[in-house]
Design a protein around this motif. Structure first.
Motif, PDB file in Angstrom:
ATOM      1  N   ASN A  90      -5.406   6.369   9.699  1.00 45.82           N
ATOM      2  CA  ASN A  90      -5.083   6.209   8.279  1.00 45.82           C
ATOM      3  C   ASN A  90      -4.980   4.749   7.863  1.00 45.82           C
ATOM      4  OD1 ASN A  90      -2.845   5.749   9.776  1.00 45.82           O
ATOM      5  ND2 ASN A  90      -1.478   7.051   8.614  1.00 45.82           N
ATOM      6  N   LEU A  91      -6.130   4.093   7.841  1.00 45.47           N
ATOM      7  CA  LEU A  91      -6.152   2.730   7.306  1.00 45.47           C
ATOM      8  C   LEU A  91      -6.725   2.781   5.894  1.00 45.47           C
ATOM      9  CD1 LEU A  91      -7.345   0.814  10.464  1.00 45.47           C
ATOM     10  CD2 LEU A  91      -5.035   1.045   9.575  1.00 45.47           C
ATOM     11  N   TYR A  92      -6.849   1.622   5.264  1.00 45.82           N
ATOM     12  CA  TYR A  92      -7.320   1.597   3.887  1.00 45.82           C
ATOM     13  C   TYR A  92      -8.833   1.627   3.805  1.00 45.82           C
ATOM     14  CZ  TYR A  92      -2.580   0.855   2.541  1.00 45.82           C
ATOM     15  OH  TYR A  92      -1.250   1.044   2.352  1.00 45.82           O
ATOM     16  N   GLU A  94     -10.719   1.215   1.307  1.00 38.43           N
ATOM     17  CA  GLU A  94     -11.315   0.199   0.431  1.00 38.43           C
ATOM     18  C   GLU A  94     -11.359  -1.178   1.072  1.00 38.43           C
ATOM     19  OE1 GLU A  94      -8.791   3.151  -1.694  1.00 38.43           O
ATOM     20  OE2 GLU A  94      -8.471   1.701  -0.120  1.00 38.43           O
ATOM     21  N   LEU A  95     -10.556  -1.359   2.121  1.00 38.69           N
ATOM     22  CA  LEU A  95     -10.494  -2.689   2.735  1.00 38.69           C
ATOM     23  C   LEU A  95     -11.470  -2.768   3.907  1.00 38.69           C
ATOM     24  CD1 LEU A  95      -6.648  -3.443   2.852  1.00 38.69           C
ATOM     25  CD2 LEU A  95      -8.300  -4.054   1.099  1.00 38.69           C
ATOM     26  N   PHE A 103      -3.910  -7.399   6.585  1.00 40.71           N
ATOM     27  CA  PHE A 103      -2.805  -6.810   5.820  1.00 40.71           C
ATOM     28  C   PHE A 103      -1.675  -6.385   6.758  1.00 40.71           C
ATOM     29  CE2 PHE A 103      -1.011  -2.837   3.871  1.00 40.71           C
ATOM     30  CZ  PHE A 103      -0.180  -3.503   2.985  1.00 40.71           C
ATOM     31  N   ARG A 106       0.277  -9.325   7.951  1.00 41.95           N
ATOM     32  CA  ARG A 106       1.218  -9.834   6.948  1.00 41.95           C
ATOM     33  C   ARG A 106       2.450  -8.952   6.865  1.00 41.95           C
ATOM     34  NH1 ARG A 106      -3.630  -9.990   3.515  1.00 41.95           N
ATOM     35  NH2 ARG A 106      -4.639 -11.956   4.038  1.00 41.95           N
ATOM     36  N   LEU A 107       2.219  -7.640   6.895  1.00 43.61           N
ATOM     37  CA  LEU A 107       3.360  -6.719   6.819  1.00 43.61           C
ATOM     38  C   LEU A 107       4.346  -6.956   7.957  1.00 43.61           C
ATOM     39  CD1 LEU A 107       2.304  -3.070   5.989  1.00 43.61           C
ATOM     40  CD2 LEU A 107       3.525  -4.700   4.569  1.00 43.61           C
TER      41      LEU A 107
ATOM     42  N   HIS B  14       3.871  -8.078  -0.017  1.00 40.55           N
ATOM     43  CA  HIS B  14       2.498  -7.842   0.444  1.00 40.55           C
ATOM     44  C   HIS B  14       1.945  -6.495  -0.013  1.00 40.55           C
ATOM     45  CE1 HIS B  14       1.863 -11.503   2.557  1.00 40.55           C
ATOM     46  NE2 HIS B  14       2.986 -11.368   3.252  1.00 40.55           N
ATOM     47  N   ILE B  15       2.826  -5.496  -0.125  1.00 38.55           N
ATOM     48  CA  ILE B  15       2.362  -4.204  -0.642  1.00 38.55           C
ATOM     49  C   ILE B  15       1.907  -4.364  -2.091  1.00 38.55           C
ATOM     50  CG2 ILE B  15       3.119  -1.892  -1.326  1.00 38.55           C
ATOM     51  CD1 ILE B  15       4.920  -1.930   1.184  1.00 38.55           C
ATOM     52  N   LYS B  18      -1.392  -6.318  -2.169  1.00 37.06           N
ATOM     53  CA  LYS B  18      -2.505  -5.503  -1.677  1.00 37.06           C
ATOM     54  C   LYS B  18      -2.925  -4.481  -2.724  1.00 37.06           C
ATOM     55  CE  LYS B  18      -2.127  -1.910   0.160  1.00 37.06           C
ATOM     56  NZ  LYS B  18      -2.311  -0.599  -0.442  1.00 37.06           N
ATOM     57  N   ARG B  21      -4.980  -6.006  -5.461  1.00 30.80           N
ATOM     58  CA  ARG B  21      -6.348  -6.287  -5.032  1.00 30.80           C
ATOM     59  C   ARG B  21      -7.151  -5.003  -4.859  1.00 30.80           C
ATOM     60  NH1 ARG B  21      -5.326 -10.558  -0.502  1.00 30.80           N
ATOM     61  NH2 ARG B  21      -4.887 -12.371  -1.784  1.00 30.80           N
ATOM     62  N   THR B  22      -6.520  -4.008  -4.261  1.00 27.36           N
ATOM     63  CA  THR B  22      -7.265  -2.818  -3.883  1.00 27.36           C
ATOM     64  C   THR B  22      -7.543  -1.883  -5.041  1.00 27.36           C
ATOM     65  OG1 THR B  22      -5.957  -2.964  -1.891  1.00 27.36           O
ATOM     66  CG2 THR B  22      -7.412  -1.083  -2.065  1.00 27.36           C
ATOM     67  N   TYR B  23      -6.565  -1.752  -5.947  1.00 24.85           N
ATOM     68  CA  TYR B  23      -6.686  -0.656  -6.901  1.00 24.85           C
ATOM     69  C   TYR B  23      -6.970  -1.083  -8.332  1.00 24.85           C
ATOM     70  CZ  TYR B  23      -4.875   2.058  -3.063  1.00 24.85           C
ATOM     71  OH  TYR B  23      -4.696   2.647  -1.859  1.00 24.85           O
ATOM     72  N   GLU B  79      -2.314   6.962  -1.787  1.00 25.16           N
ATOM     73  CA  GLU B  79      -1.777   6.637  -0.465  1.00 25.16           C
ATOM     74  C   GLU B  79      -1.018   7.794   0.160  1.00 25.16           C
ATOM     75  OE1 GLU B  79      -0.477   3.108   0.936  1.00 25.16           O
ATOM     76  OE2 GLU B  79      -1.360   1.849  -0.613  1.00 25.16           O
ATOM     77  N   LEU B  82      -3.870  10.097   1.457  1.00 23.55           N
ATOM     78  CA  LEU B  82      -4.638   9.586   2.598  1.00 23.55           C
ATOM     79  C   LEU B  82      -3.764   9.294   3.815  1.00 23.55           C
ATOM     80  CD1 LEU B  82      -6.959   7.138   0.643  1.00 23.55           C
ATOM     81  CD2 LEU B  82      -7.508   9.407   1.523  1.00 23.55           C
ATOM     82  N   GLY B  83      -2.447   9.371   3.634  1.00 25.01           N
ATOM     83  CA  GLY B  83      -1.568   9.107   4.775  1.00 25.01           C
ATOM     84  C   GLY B  83      -1.359   7.623   5.028  1.00 25.01           C
ATOM     85  N   THR B  84      -1.890   6.783   4.150  1.00 21.03           N
ATOM     86  CA  THR B  84      -1.694   5.348   4.376  1.00 21.03           C
ATOM     87  C   THR B  84      -0.271   4.928   4.024  1.00 21.03           C
ATOM     88  OG1 THR B  84      -2.700   5.013   2.221  1.00 21.03           O
ATOM     89  CG2 THR B  84      -4.078   4.602   4.121  1.00 21.03           C
TER      90      THR B  84
END
Ligand SMILES: Nc1ncnc2c1ncn2[C@@H]1O[C@H](COP(=O)(O)OP(=O)(O)OP(=O)(O)O)[C@@H](O)[C@H]1O
Ligand SMILES: [Mg+2]
Lengths: 328, 245
Positions: A90-92, A94-95, A103, A106-107, B14-15, B18, B21-23, B79, B82-84
């Motif tokens: 379960n990674l992103y 879109e990235l 990412f 950084r987290l 950072h969330i 991110k 940038r992503t959405y 998220e 997708l389980g992210t």
């Protein structure tokens, strides 16, 4: 991080989902530097155990200490030293591969100047460097799996959880992943992994806990367990008629071996000397004038083998599968 | 413990970054964020041409609502599905911080969108708002509606469910909170209802910052917005916690 303690110490852990006891009073200890395997069939509680140890689920009973930190109170400290690879990648989407790694870096507060070098090194280690700028969504299953593991290593954890790392990989990919995992152990990582495959656990693990229906039924070395499983012979006979009324008689004739009815015509026989079993069954069919339609030897399913090892009767399984047909 | 706080703050930051940038460029976020308020305002203006400047506070208020809530529905529900989101919780970050990071991301997206709409209308119409007072209302409003979006999003599973569910309060507020008709023009019962909706205070506060700089009522609007912020944020955090029991 408190040193010297076992990496994981679990005592009487329980997780319930309504009526279901997903994890049933399990206790075990994982030593530092060890690869410890949780081996069990589907639904036996492997993932649930990991989820409790990494803070994604709360136990209903029992105690757990991870890297010396008591759960749940110390979970945020423990997380800094834990890497987790869930059963799904379960990674992103879109990235890109690289951005996913950055990412995560950084987290976890990886120092800025180390983020990129570490990410690129991991991409090389996992054979993904060429694809580092591609989005995660464009990766194959195996590449996704590899990147998910890489992401779990970005903060250089001392304890790694791997939930079914090789499920869905082809033989070559699984082999190369296994050698990566062995390599991590060489670097001093403690690894807790789950798998369905005794062969895999045998190749990787120092010790294995066998989990059946939420309970640890045995903790042992892989070599020892393998021998036990191989000793379990299993023969299945299908008769031309209903043998339900004759079940008692058959059981008394079998002696050492144990029988389980699969359906009114079919019986499975566990243990005993296979040659003697064949003899007995043949005689039984003659005496009762009930022909044999088919006979086969079956490799025991892992669950059957584990139940046997655990000293639980496999008959319980058959009775559950076909209610009303079990005896007693 | 000081170190744990650093972990949490870093995570929130950072969330949020991110997510921006992503959405940001996802179609639902853009269309709901900017296009709808503009189209709505234009339609109203064309039907009733007059002083367009009068409509600017309402336009900004709508932009605030639609941009933040649309962003939250996307960043949280994608998220969750997708389980992210679970992945985020594996880092040394608490559930509360994950949600705050999401709310902050929606806030930043809303700020970005609203700043464009505000800048364009101020320059085009030659308005002279009190920028400090404008910020005093816009900033908590963006947080309030980002939290409202988060609350509705954690209550459901899919993006479209969140968007659908959010339409009820969104459209109720567009009609009742003074966006196009002044609240005082509504029947008494509806006026009372308007007082219970956060957008009323956003519109009123923005109006003051644009046209009635000295009005002390602005502080009441500010306080009301803080109250709504807590009202939405706490249950959103509670609901997200419940998903990981
Ligand atoms: N969130 C949940 N709600 C209800 N029941 C659950 C939940 N998660 C797990 N279970 C149940 O708990 C039991 C153990 O599930 P778990 O996922 O831990 O098994 P597993 O050993 O990981 O299986 P697999 O090999 O299929 O991954 C199963 O019966 C499952 O249905
Ligand atoms: Mg599992």
């Amino acid at each position: 991080m408190p040193g010297g303690e076992p990496a994981i110490l679990v005592d009487g852990l329980v997780k319930r989902y309504g009526e279901l006891l997903a994890v049933d009073h399990i206790s075990f200890q994982v030593n530092r530097g060890e690869i410890y395997g949780f081996l069990g069939p589907n639904g036996s509680g492997k993932t649930t155990t990991i989820r409790m140890l990494v803070g994604l689920a709360q136990p209903d009973e029992g105690h757990a200490r991870v890297l010396g930190y008591h759960l749940p109170a110390g979970i945020s400290q423990a997380k800094r030293y834990m890497g987790v690879v869930p059963d799904v990648s379960n990674l992103y989407d879109e990235l890109s591969a690289l951005d996913n790694l950055l990412f995560m870096a950084r987290l976890y507060g990886v120092p800025r100047e180390e983020q990129k070098p570490r990410a690129e090194q991991l991409l090389r280690d996992f054979g993904l460097y060429e694809r580092r700028k591609d989005r995660f969504s464009t990766f194959s299953w195996g590449m996704k799996r590899a990147l998910t593991i890489a992401c779990a290593l970005i903060h250089e954890p001392s304890l790694l959880f791997l939930d079914e790392p090789t499920t869905g990989l082809d033989a070559a990919a699984a082999r190369s992943l296994r050698s990566l995992i062995s390599g991590l152990r060489e670097k001093g990582l403690t690894i807790f992994l789950t798998t369905h495959y005794l062969e895999e656990a045998d190749l990787l693990c120092d010790r294995i806990a066998i989990l059946v229906r939420g309970r640890i039924v045995r903790i042992d070395t892989p070599a020892h367990l393998k021998r036990l499983v191989q000793m379990e012979s299993l023969v299945e006979f299908t008769f031309r008629g209903d043998i339900l009324p004759l079940a008692k008689e058959l059981e008394s004739r079998l002696g050492e071996a144990k029988a389980a009815l699969i359906d009114p015509n079919t019986i499975r026989i566990y243990g005993g000397d296979p040659a003697e079993v064949f003899d007995t069954i043949f005689q039984f069919s003659l005496d009762n004038a009930i022909g044999i339609e088919a006979a086969s030897t079956i490799r025991p399913s892992l669950e059957d083998a584990f139940l046997k090892i655990a000293g639980l009767s496999p008959r319980v399984t058959s009775a559950e599968k076909s209610p009303g047909k079990g005896r007693r | 413990m000081a170190v744990a706080w650093q972990d949490e703050l870093r995570g929130i930051y950072h969330i949020a970054i991110k997510d921006m940038r992503t959405y940001y460029l996802k179609p639902p976020a853009i269309s709901w964020g900017m296009v709808f308020p503009l189209a709505w305002t234009l339609a109203f203006y064309l039907r009733n041409p007059g002083d367009f400047a009068e409509l600017v506070p309402g336009l900004l208020a709508m932009t605030i609502v639609f941009s933040t809530t649309a962003a939250e529905a996307v960043v949280i529900n994608f998220e969750l599905r997708l389980g992210t989101l679970e992945r985020l919780l594996l880092a040394p970050i608490g559930i509360t911080s994950v949600l705050l990071g999401k709310v902050l991301g929606g806030f930043l997206f809303g700020l970005f969108t609203t700043a464009i709409v505000a800048g364009a209308s101020i320059l085009y119409l030659g308005l002279h708002p009190d920028i400090l007072r404008l910020a005093l209302i816009a900033v908590p409003s963006l947080m309030v509606f980002s939290s409202m979006g988060a609350l509705f999003s954690v209550a459901v599973k899919e993006v479209f469910e969140a968007q659908t569910l959010l339409n009820l309060p969104r459209f109720l507020m567009v009609f009742l909170c003074g966006v196009v008709y002044p609240v005082s023009a509504l029947p008494e019962g509806l006026q009372l209802l308007a007082r219970l909706l956060p957008l009323t205070y956003t519109v009123q506060g923005l109006r003051i910052s644009f046209f009635e700089h000295g009005d002390p009522l602005l502080w009441r609007d500010f306080a009301a917005l803080l109250f709504f912020l807590i009202l939405f944020l706490l249950p959103a955090i509670r609901l997200l916690h419940r998903r990981f029991r």
